[in-house]
Design an enzyme around this catalytic site. Structure first.
Site, PDB file in Angstrom:
ATOM      1  N   HIS A   7       0.729  -1.183   0.088  1.00  0.00           N
ATOM      2  CA  HIS A   7      -0.073   0.053  -0.265  1.00  0.00           C
ATOM      3  C   HIS A   7       0.899   1.277  -0.277  1.00  0.00           C
ATOM      4  CE1 HIS A   7       0.532  -0.788   4.489  1.00  0.00           C
ATOM      5  NE2 HIS A   7       0.567   0.619   4.418  1.00  0.00           N
ATOM      6  N   HIS A  79       4.070   7.168   3.652  1.00  0.00           N
ATOM      7  CA  HIS A  79       5.059   5.901   3.310  1.00  0.00           C
ATOM      8  C   HIS A  79       4.515   5.076   2.477  1.00  0.00           C
ATOM      9  CE1 HIS A  79       2.363   3.964   6.493  1.00  0.00           C
ATOM     10  NE2 HIS A  79       2.237   3.090   5.915  1.00  0.00           N
ATOM     11  N   GLU A 130       7.681   1.090   4.853  1.00  0.00           N
ATOM     12  CA  GLU A 130       7.264  -0.060   5.992  1.00  0.00           C
ATOM     13  C   GLU A 130       7.501  -1.361   5.126  1.00  0.00           C
ATOM     14  OE1 GLU A 130       3.033   0.196   6.299  1.00  0.00           O
ATOM     15  OE2 GLU A 130       2.859  -1.038   8.020  1.00  0.00           O
TER      16      GLU A 130
HETATM   17 CO    CO Z   1       1.337   1.371   6.316  1.00  0.00          CO
END
Ligand code: CO
Length: 134
Positions: A7, A79, A130
């Site tokens: 994502h 992020h 991440e």
């Molecule tokens: Co995230």
């Protein structure tokens, strides 16, 4: 080592307005808001055919995205999340290469119920990364 893009997370000052923008203007499939007190955010998931977008709004006093929104009052990309097969192997390889893992370096359970880690943006071209064990 990294696999699929899981994502892209966008910090927003007003989750309701941002959700309406994605649902109405962009015609996307937008979830109901989900409070994540352990992470200091409320999250909305937007499902696209090939990946997801997460809209993040601060939750509580010490939200980790509060200072980001002070610097970017209208919101911005916070992020990107890449999938890895084994998060501990990935972490150890990255640490050996000199990359900094945020926090205590131990994976935490993320918004999707899977272990995640964050890498220092200064080590990756100014981008907070991440990693999520897929
Ligand atoms: Co995230």
């Amino acid at each position: 080592m990294i696999g699929r893009l899981n994502h892209v997370a966008i910090a927003v000052p007003d989750l309701k307005a941002a959700s309406a923008l994605y649902a109405n203007s962009l015609g996307a499939s937008v979830s109901a808001p989900q409070a994540e007190p352990a992470h200091g955010v409320t999250v909305v998931f937007i499902t696209l055919p090939n990946t997801k977008i997460e809209l993040l709004e601060p939750l509580g006093e010490n939200s980790p995205i509060a200072s980001f929104l002070q610097k970017n009052p209208s919101g911005g990309i916070h992020h990107v999340c890449y999938e890895v097969a084994d998060i501990l192997t990935a972490r150890d390889k990255l640490k050996a290469s000199g990359a900094r893992v945020l926090g205590d370096g131990e994976p935490k359970i993320g918004a999707h119920g899977k272990p995640v880690l964050f890498l220092h943006p200064k080590d990756f071209n100014g981008t907070l990364i991440e990693l999520e064990q897929a």
